[in-house]
Design an enzyme around this catalytic site. Structure first.
Site, PDB file in Angstrom:
ATOM      1  N   HIS A 219      19.059  93.687  71.013  1.00  0.00           N
ATOM      2  CA  HIS A 219      18.239  92.494  70.817  1.00  0.00           C
ATOM      3  C   HIS A 219      18.737  91.299  71.620  1.00  0.00           C
ATOM      4  CE1 HIS A 219      16.169  94.696  67.747  1.00  0.00           C
ATOM      5  NE2 HIS A 219      15.461  93.651  67.376  1.00  0.00           N
ATOM      6  N   SER A 223      14.737  94.890  75.403  1.00  0.00           N
ATOM      7  CA  SER A 223      14.559  96.269  75.848  1.00  0.00           C
ATOM      8  C   SER A 223      14.352  96.360  77.360  1.00  0.00           C
ATOM      9  CB  SER A 223      13.353  96.899  75.139  1.00  0.00           C
ATOM     10  OG  SER A 223      13.556  96.963  73.750  1.00  0.00           O
ATOM     11  N   LYS A 247       2.684 102.567  67.557  1.00  0.00           N
ATOM     12  CA  LYS A 247       3.042 103.614  68.519  1.00  0.00           C
ATOM     13  C   LYS A 247       4.186 104.475  67.996  1.00  0.00           C
ATOM     14  CE  LYS A 247       3.466 104.072  73.528  1.00  0.00           C
ATOM     15  NZ  LYS A 247       3.470 103.334  74.810  1.00  0.00           N
ATOM     16  N   ASP A 248       5.200 103.838  67.410  1.00  0.00           N
ATOM     17  CA  ASP A 248       6.311 104.591  66.822  1.00  0.00           C
ATOM     18  C   ASP A 248       5.847 105.415  65.626  1.00  0.00           C
ATOM     19  OD1 ASP A 248       8.203 103.719  68.635  1.00  0.00           O
ATOM     20  OD2 ASP A 248       8.782 101.985  67.435  1.00  0.00           O
ATOM     21  N   GLU A 291      27.216 125.911  67.989  1.00  0.00           N
ATOM     22  CA  GLU A 291      25.798 125.573  67.878  1.00  0.00           C
ATOM     23  C   GLU A 291      25.241 125.189  69.243  1.00  0.00           C
ATOM     24  OE1 GLU A 291      23.818 124.980  64.081  1.00  0.00           O
ATOM     25  OE2 GLU A 291      24.414 126.714  65.272  1.00  0.00           O
TER      26      GLU A 291
END
Length: 429
Positions: A219, A223, A247-248, A291
């Protein structure tokens, strides 16, 4: 906030106004994920994966707390307690499969998140701290996942702990004491299981704390975006809510659909069948493999097969494995190109996709037996991995001729001529 045009939050409801004065949580939410946080208007769906990583962590914490209520960290009953969860606890099979596959989906999301950062140059200034905290989160995830994989106390869990902790003994002087400290003895047993369970329970909350720092650091500069061009004014941004919350939300819906398909129709697809056999210290599995999300690093670990400069091959492998991750810490200073996005760096874009292919090859080698031709292919792939960061990226940054950058995010969105016709201060559509 680094955006001076962000609107100051003023609660309208008296109750919210009182709460904001006494404890400014409404203001914090508004400025962090609400309309008070302006975001570049051109973010694509690859920017969804940060939110998906947070959702994955939430799934892991909730399911992990429930599983901890029924799990017994004792070598004599650990395997049976997992079977008890699967067979006797109400919806225990669902919680256990959600936790097991949630770890895989968490890594899938984070790997895509990392490669998105590599492609769009999100590690470059002024976002170095965001990137560094992200690498710390990745390391904590790997430690948490390894310890969690040991807890079912199946054959692959036991021997995975034996082999992986055994590599610490290759470190001169301190290696063997460190290994004994990790295990609480000379081999994996009750002490190791208790330690791994305690740390496996604790580390997700540490990850959550580092994620908060990660978001806080994000922040400050704001971004990144697909062009890599800095935000220049209100016309380049839209409020995070409702544009990116919607959108998320769509991305989260797709994620949960895919997760549910795996959970209900192929819950054991990403696991290993030997882990449904109780741990037996006297019977070594034919092929010990971690894994899937550890396969590339396991391949780098096994790439050294002979001693070099009087240093044992085992120690070279350990150093190479940790160096493969350490390189990510130094990437903001390795890549000196002033252009962030690979969309405008043709040579770097080719190198990026070659790196993706190389990591895929390393993953294939990591799950393959330690025999020819896999060993030789793994050595070439490991060498290329280090060459990418130490040789190719610096050379490209020095000699590459980037494509012309757009003058602003608005220009790239409106394709030049339309941007010129757009009035200054135009609100994002």
């Amino acid at each position: 906030m680094s955006f001076p045009w962000a609107e100051h939050y003023r609660p309208h409801h008296p109750m919210m106004r009182w709460l904001d004065e006494k404890l400014p949580l409404p203001r914090l939410v508004y400025n962090a994920v609400g309309a008070g946080y302006p975001v570049p208007r051109n973010l694509n769906y690859f920017w969804n994966f940060g939110v998906l990583a947070g959702a994955s962590l939430a799934i892991q914490i909730v399911t992990g707390i429930i599983l901890a209520m029924h799990y017994a960290a004792n070598g004599l009953v650990a395997f049976d307690s997992v079977e008890h969860i699967m067979r006797d606890v109400n919806s225990g099979w669902l919680i256990r499969y959600a936790h097991m596959n949630g770890a895989s989906f968490f890594f899938i999301v984070v790997y895509i998140h990392i490669f998105r950062g590599l492609y769009y140059g999100s590690y470059k200034a002024p976002r170095e701290m965001v990137w560094l905290l992200g690498v710390v989160i990745f390391l904590l995830m790997m430690a948490t996942a390894f310890m969690g994989y040991v807890l079912p106390w199946g054959q692959m869990s036991f021997w995975g702990a034996q082999v992986i902790t055994g590599f610490f003994s290759a470190i001169p002087l301190v290696g063997e004491p460190v290994r004994q400290w990790l295990l609480g003895g000379y081999a994996p047993d009750n002490d190791a299981l208790n330690r791994f369970f305690s740390l496996h329970y604790l580390l997700p909350f540490v990850i959550a704390a580092v994620i908060m720092l990660h978001i806080w650091a994000l922040h400050i500069p704001g971004s990144n975006n697909p062009t890599g061009v800095a935000v220049q004014g209100p016309a380049d941004t839209v409020p995070f809510h409702p544009y990116y919350t919607a959108k998320d939300g769509f991305g989260l819906g797709v994620f949960l659909v895919l997760f549910s398909i795996m959970l209900f129709f192929a819950p054991n697809y990403l696991g290993h069948p030997d882990n449904y056999i109780p741990a037996n210290p006297l019977a070594t599995p034919a092929h010990i493999v971690p894994e899937w999300y550890f396969w590339p690093f396991y391949a780098i670990l096994r790439a050294f097969t002979f001693d070099f400069l009087f240093v044992p091959a085992k120690l070279w492998g350990v150093v190479a494995m940790f160096s493969a991750i350490a390189l990510l810490f130094f990437l903001p200073w390795i890549d000196r190109s002033p252009v962030r996005s690979a969309n405008y760096r043709p040579a770097y874009r080719i190198a990026f996709w070659m790196l993706v292919a190389d990591v895929a090859i390393l993953a294939w080698i990591g799950k393959s037996p330690a025999e020819e031709p896999y060993v030789r292919i793994g050595q070439f792939a490991a060498a290329y991995y280090f060459a990418h960061f130490l040789i190719i990226v610096p050379l490209i940054a020095r000699f590459e001729t980037p494509k012309p950058l757009p003058n602003s995010i608005t220009e790239s969105v409106l394709h030049g001529e339309a941007a010129e016709a757009a009035p200054l201060g135009l609100a994002a559509e």
